[in-house]
Design a protein around this motif. Structure first.
Motif, PDB file in Angstrom:
ATOM      1  N   LEU A  25       0.817  -1.205   0.000  1.00 42.82           N
ATOM      2  CA  LEU A  25       0.000   0.000   0.000  1.00 42.82           C
ATOM      3  C   LEU A  25       0.854   1.259   0.000  1.00 42.82           C
ATOM      4  O   LEU A  25       0.501   2.272  -0.620  1.00 42.82           O
ATOM      5  CB  LEU A  25      -0.933   0.006   1.212  1.00 42.82           C
ATOM      6  CG  LEU A  25      -2.098  -0.996   1.175  1.00 42.82           C
ATOM      7  CD1 LEU A  25      -2.820  -1.027   2.522  1.00 42.82           C
ATOM      8  CD2 LEU A  25      -3.074  -0.611   0.063  1.00 42.82           C
ATOM      9  N   GLN A  28       1.806   1.865  -3.479  1.00 38.66           N
ATOM     10  CA  GLN A  28       0.652   2.312  -4.260  1.00 38.66           C
ATOM     11  C   GLN A  28       0.321   3.778  -3.979  1.00 38.66           C
ATOM     12  O   GLN A  28      -0.187   4.486  -4.855  1.00 38.66           O
ATOM     13  CB  GLN A  28      -0.571   1.437  -3.948  1.00 38.66           C
ATOM     14  CG  GLN A  28      -0.415  -0.019  -4.314  1.00 38.66           C
ATOM     15  CD  GLN A  28      -0.086  -0.232  -5.777  1.00 38.66           C
ATOM     16  OE1 GLN A  28      -0.756   0.305  -6.666  1.00 38.66           O
ATOM     17  NE2 GLN A  28       0.954  -1.007  -6.045  1.00 38.66           N
ATOM     18  N   ILE A  40       1.045   1.731   8.340  1.00 39.14           N
ATOM     19  CA  ILE A  40      -0.043   1.105   7.578  1.00 39.14           C
ATOM     20  C   ILE A  40      -0.308  -0.308   8.109  1.00 39.14           C
ATOM     21  O   ILE A  40      -1.458  -0.702   8.340  1.00 39.14           O
ATOM     22  CB  ILE A  40       0.304   1.053   6.077  1.00 39.14           C
ATOM     23  CG1 ILE A  40       0.481   2.480   5.520  1.00 39.14           C
ATOM     24  CG2 ILE A  40      -0.786   0.315   5.299  1.00 39.14           C
ATOM     25  CD1 ILE A  40       0.961   2.512   4.087  1.00 39.14           C
TER      26      ILE A  40
END
Length: 230
Positions: A25, A28, A40
């Protein structure tokens, strides 16, 4: 179902999955400094535990293998430090002064903040372990009778914040040795992982700062708190 929730394999898989998902993530999202992979992963893991109403004690007991590996991982950080041994000898004096000052200031500032926020007695003691790497901090927390779960959370969160703020706060420091030592002392394991991304020298001195700060704090903090509580 109860036996599954206490299975080490389940929580090992969940932890590693959240960790890898955090890095995915992060990429991304174009690798924002304010949202590092560890944060995260932590959000994903906490969200999952809350969603399935899993107590922290259950998660911790089922994840003892990773907890055990914290010790060997900390010792393994001596390898890059050994490779920087000549630079360490040349800067032993300044680093020693920084270590003593940083150890005392790290404890005093964290405990003062908890006291100013009118937190409970146990919370103030847990904040005392803030700047010490987790394996050592948990041992200190046991000696001063601080809540272990709270101490662990404080250590992880402070490490993540330190890794997030390394660029804006330490960007003016051009020497990887000084930057790494400060990062290791302030942000322990997470900070050391971030330092290794900067350079091998930065990572080596972050490992040194983290280890020496943990040892020094473990030597004086329990005695100091014992005198304070009298």
């Amino acid at each position: 179902m109860s036996s599954l929730m206490h299975s080490p394999l389940l929580w090992l898989t969940v932890t590693l999955t959240c960790y890898q998902a955090g890095f995915w993530l992060h990429r991304q999202l174009r690798e924002p400094l304010w949202f590092p992979p560890m944060l995260i992963a932590l959000c994903l893991l906490i969200g999952g535990l809350l969603a399935f109403n899993v107590p922290y004690d259950t998660y911790f007991q089922g994840n003892q293998f990773i907890h055990f590996l914290l010790g060997p991982a900390t010792v393994a950080l001596a390898v890059p430090l050994y490779q920087s041994l000549p630079r360490l000898k040349a800067a032993a004096g300044p680093l020693g002064l920084t270590l003593v000052f940083g150890s005392v200031l790290g404890v005093a500032s964290a405990m003062s903040l908890a006291w100013l926020l009118n937190l409970s007695h146990g919370s103030v003691l847990a904040f005392a372990t803030r700047a010490v790497t987790t394996p050592m901090a948990l041992g200190i927390a046991e000696k001063v009778h601080a809540p272990l779960a709270l101490a662990s959370a404080i250590i992880i969160i402070s490490g993540i914040i330190g890794a997030m703020l390394v660029e804006p706060l330490l960007g003016f420091i051009r020497t990887d040795m000084a930057r790494g030592f400060a990062l290791g002392m302030a942000a322990h394991g997470v900070g050391t992982a971030r330092a290794l991304q900067i350079s091998p020298t930065c990572g080596a001195f972050a490992a040194l700062g983290m280890s020496l700060n943990g040892v020094l704090t473990a030597l004086w903090l329990p005695a100091a708190i014992g005198m304070w509580l009298r």
